[in-house]
Motif scaffolding. Structure first.
Motif, PDB file in Angstrom:
ATOM      1  N   MET A 202       8.546   8.251  80.931  1.00 54.55           N
ATOM      2  CA  MET A 202       9.373   8.722  79.803  1.00 54.55           C
ATOM      3  C   MET A 202      10.726   9.237  80.299  1.00 54.55           C
ATOM      4  O   MET A 202      11.762   9.032  79.655  1.00 54.55           O
ATOM      5  N   ARG A 203      10.711   9.904  81.459  1.00 48.35           N
ATOM      6  CA  ARG A 203      11.992  10.361  82.036  1.00 48.35           C
ATOM      7  C   ARG A 203      12.868   9.156  82.346  1.00 48.35           C
ATOM      8  O   ARG A 203      14.064   9.151  82.040  1.00 48.35           O
ATOM      9  N   ARG A 204      12.265   8.144  82.943  1.00 47.35           N
ATOM     10  CA  ARG A 204      13.012   6.938  83.315  1.00 47.35           C
ATOM     11  C   ARG A 204      13.624   6.276  82.071  1.00 47.35           C
ATOM     12  O   ARG A 204      14.785   5.867  82.076  1.00 47.35           O
ATOM     13  N   VAL A 205      12.835   6.183  81.019  1.00 51.34           N
ATOM     14  CA  VAL A 205      13.332   5.574  79.779  1.00 51.34           C
ATOM     15  C   VAL A 205      14.569   6.333  79.291  1.00 51.34           C
ATOM     16  O   VAL A 205      15.575   5.751  78.875  1.00 51.34           O
ATOM     17  N   GLU A 206      14.516   7.655  79.376  1.00 53.51           N
ATOM     18  CA  GLU A 206      15.651   8.478  78.931  1.00 53.51           C
ATOM     19  C   GLU A 206      16.855   8.295  79.858  1.00 53.51           C
ATOM     20  O   GLU A 206      18.000   8.221  79.396  1.00 53.51           O
ATOM     21  N   MET A 207      16.575   8.192  81.167  1.00 54.46           N
ATOM     22  CA  MET A 207      17.666   8.092  82.144  1.00 54.46           C
ATOM     23  C   MET A 207      18.470   6.804  81.988  1.00 54.46           C
ATOM     24  O   MET A 207      19.663   6.783  82.298  1.00 54.46           O
TER      25      MET A 207
ATOM     26  N   ARG B  92      19.074   5.223  79.224  1.00 52.05           N
ATOM     27  CA  ARG B  92      19.800   5.110  77.945  1.00 52.05           C
ATOM     28  C   ARG B  92      21.295   5.243  78.190  1.00 52.05           C
ATOM     29  O   ARG B  92      21.725   5.873  79.159  1.00 52.05           O
ATOM     30  N   ASP B  93      22.081   4.695  77.268  1.00 53.63           N
ATOM     31  CA  ASP B  93      23.534   4.793  77.413  1.00 53.63           C
ATOM     32  C   ASP B  93      23.982   6.251  77.313  1.00 53.63           C
ATOM     33  O   ASP B  93      23.373   7.049  76.588  1.00 53.63           O
ATOM     34  N   GLU B  94      25.062   6.543  78.033  1.00 50.20           N
ATOM     35  CA  GLU B  94      25.666   7.874  77.903  1.00 50.20           C
ATOM     36  C   GLU B  94      25.975   8.118  76.434  1.00 50.20           C
ATOM     37  O   GLU B  94      26.365   7.202  75.721  1.00 50.20           O
ATOM     38  N   GLY B  95      25.799   9.309  76.015  1.00 48.49           N
ATOM     39  CA  GLY B  95      26.077   9.608  74.610  1.00 48.49           C
ATOM     40  C   GLY B  95      24.784   9.725  73.834  1.00 48.49           C
ATOM     41  O   GLY B  95      24.651  10.599  72.976  1.00 48.49           O
ATOM     42  N   ILE B  96      23.812   8.840  74.138  1.00 50.10           N
ATOM     43  CA  ILE B  96      22.514   8.989  73.457  1.00 50.10           C
ATOM     44  C   ILE B  96      21.435   9.497  74.416  1.00 50.10           C
ATOM     45  O   ILE B  96      20.325   9.783  74.012  1.00 50.10           O
ATOM     46  N   ARG B  97      21.788   9.600  75.714  1.00 51.27           N
ATOM     47  CA  ARG B  97      20.834  10.152  76.689  1.00 51.27           C
ATOM     48  C   ARG B  97      20.698  11.656  76.429  1.00 51.27           C
ATOM     49  O   ARG B  97      21.685  12.346  76.176  1.00 51.27           O
ATOM     50  N   SER B  98      19.457  12.138  76.476  1.00 49.11           N
ATOM     51  CA  SER B  98      19.237  13.536  76.093  1.00 49.11           C
ATOM     52  C   SER B  98      18.873  14.408  77.296  1.00 49.11           C
ATOM     53  O   SER B  98      17.824  14.229  77.922  1.00 49.11           O
ATOM     54  N   ASP B  99      19.731  15.368  77.605  1.00 52.73           N
ATOM     55  CA  ASP B  99      19.423  16.321  78.685  1.00 52.73           C
ATOM     56  C   ASP B  99      18.185  17.140  78.346  1.00 52.73           C
ATOM     57  O   ASP B  99      17.426  17.530  79.233  1.00 52.73           O
ATOM     58  N   PHE B 100      17.985  17.384  77.054  1.00 56.73           N
ATOM     59  CA  PHE B 100      16.812  18.162  76.641  1.00 56.73           C
ATOM     60  C   PHE B 100      15.531  17.451  77.073  1.00 56.73           C
ATOM     61  O   PHE B 100      14.646  18.031  77.702  1.00 56.73           O
ATOM     62  N   TRP B 101      15.436  16.139  76.751  1.00 59.73           N
ATOM     63  CA  TRP B 101      14.207  15.411  77.065  1.00 59.73           C
ATOM     64  C   TRP B 101      14.055  15.190  78.561  1.00 59.73           C
ATOM     65  O   TRP B 101      12.945  15.267  79.103  1.00 59.73           O
ATOM     66  N   ILE B 102      15.179  14.929  79.252  1.00 56.39           N
ATOM     67  CA  ILE B 102      15.089  14.731  80.706  1.00 56.39           C
ATOM     68  C   ILE B 102      14.584  16.014  81.363  1.00 56.39           C
ATOM     69  O   ILE B 102      13.658  16.002  82.193  1.00 56.39           O
ATOM     70  N   GLY B 103      15.151  17.152  80.959  1.00 59.74           N
ATOM     71  CA  GLY B 103      14.729  18.441  81.537  1.00 59.74           C
ATOM     72  C   GLY B 103      13.274  18.740  81.227  1.00 59.74           C
ATOM     73  O   GLY B 103      12.518  19.220  82.087  1.00 59.74           O
ATOM     74  N   ARG B 104      12.874  18.438  79.996  1.00 60.07           N
ATOM     75  CA  ARG B 104      11.479  18.697  79.612  1.00 60.07           C
ATOM     76  C   ARG B 104      10.526  17.847  80.450  1.00 60.07           C
ATOM     77  O   ARG B 104       9.498  18.334  80.923  1.00 60.07           O
ATOM     78  N   ARG B 105      10.849  16.565  80.628  1.00 62.09           N
ATOM     79  CA  ARG B 105       9.997  15.696  81.462  1.00 62.09           C
ATOM     80  C   ARG B 105       9.981  16.198  82.905  1.00 62.09           C
ATOM     81  O   ARG B 105       8.925  16.222  83.544  1.00 62.09           O
ATOM     82  N   GLU B 106      11.120  16.591  83.421  1.00 62.88           N
ATOM     83  CA  GLU B 106      11.180  17.011  84.829  1.00 62.88           C
ATOM     84  C   GLU B 106      10.379  18.292  85.059  1.00 62.88           C
ATOM     85  O   GLU B 106       9.683  18.425  86.069  1.00 62.88           O
ATOM     86  N   ARG B 107      10.439  19.218  84.123  1.00 62.29           N
ATOM     87  CA  ARG B 107       9.630  20.450  84.285  1.00 62.29           C
ATOM     88  C   ARG B 107       8.146  20.119  84.205  1.00 62.29           C
ATOM     89  O   ARG B 107       7.334  20.667  84.966  1.00 62.29           O
TER      90      ARG B 107
END
Ligand SMILES: N[C@@H](CCC(=O)N[C@@H](CS)C(=O)NCC(=O)O)C(=O)O
Length: 196
Positions: free
Chosen positions: A102-107, A109-124
């Motif tokens: 799921m982190r990879r899928v978010e990473m 994504r194009d800039e602008g729609i990539r979500s730091d919230f979801w990336i951070g949540r997956r990483e934690r």
């Protein structure tokens, strides 16, 4: 039987390792299909459009790597421990895989729609799962049970898609588990392609 896989998919890798460990290569042919190409053979076998998918000789298809892994073990007629410790570790290992995918899928994504919230949540979540697996490893005394295999596949996938996660630091048991698996031919021959 046909095992529809993608060589970059960790869920596929788990099943491919088991086929090799149980020497079932003559009975189970691997067929590569990239799920995002909507391969008609994959879609007709698995309406979910995901790999792995095991197309059995009677025409039925099994989806879900954990179910396919159980089927392979049963088909091999080998004792393959399925106690609750093993299943617990398998579920945690699968969850670690899910978070990393799921982190990879978010990473990607194009800039602008990539979500730091979801990336951070997956990483934690990934870090917490790694800590729990490191602590729980003492219970896994059979390195070839499905729990430890799933964990090793997840650790290999972290190296492939999230190398900066530095999962080895302070986790000697996970390192030992991964290195044990990494030295086995079944694991070496299912390494994801470097350019994948
Ligand atoms: N829970 C499933 C996950 C399978 C899965 O998500 N596979 C990915 C490849 S790593 C896939 O086919 N994705 C395509 C999609 O979601 O459309 C399993 O364990 O088999």
């Amino acid at each position: 039987m046909k095992l529809i896989i993608s060589s970059t998919s960790p869920y596929s890798r788990k099943c491919r390792v088991m086929v090799r460990e149980f020497a079932l290569g003559d009975a189970i042919e691997e067929v590569e299909a990239h799920p995002f190409d909507d391969d008609p053979d994959l879609l007709s076998a698995n309406p979910l459009g995901r790999v792995p998918c095991l197309l059995m000789d009677d025409g039925q298809a099994l989806t879900e790597s954990a179910i396919i892994a159980d089927y392979i073990a049963e088909r091999a007629g080998e004792p393959w421990p399925r106690d609750w410790t093993d299943r617990r570790l398998e579920a945690l290992g699968s969850g670690l895989l899910d978070l990393t995918v799921m982190r990879r899928v978010e990473m990607v994504r194009d800039e602008g729609i990539r979500s730091d919230f979801w990336i951070g949540r997956r990483e934690r979540g990934i870090q917490r799962a790694l800590d729990e697996l490191e602590a729980g490893m003492g219970e896994a005394d059979n390195p070839h049970a499905q729990g430890p295999l799933t964990m090793a596949v997840a650790l290999g996938y972290l190296d492939f898609r999230y190398p900066e996660c530095d999962w080895r630091s302070g986790r000697p048991r996970l390192v030992a588990l991964h290195d044990t698996w990494a030295s086995r031919p079944s694991f070496r021959s299912t390494q994801p392609p470097a350019d994948g």
